[in-house]
Write a protein that holds these residues in place. Sequence first.
Motif: not given
Length: 109
Positions: A6-29
Amino acid sequence: MARKTSQLGRFTDVALLVLISLAEGQKHGYRMIHDIEEFSGTALEPGTLYGALMRLEERGWIEPVETAERRKPYRITESGRDTLREQLATLRRIERAGARRTAISWGLS
């Protein structure tokens, strides 16, 4: 200590993919869309990505980076990194359980 779902809320695949992408460094859409497709094979529509960016920003897991350019880059926050680590650990447990259970049910153990 593990977080409650419940603390995480609905954790979608898209959210995971975005976090993985940004873990490498800042990016625009636009760069995120291409990065995500490159590392995961998932082609995101802009509306799907920007909806996820909005939800992730509301949760404090990403934040916009100030820039004078037209494109708005984002970066992962420390809270976002913690969340990503937790989700990846959960996925590893799921993968191990799935591999173990399919080996048993398929007679491969």
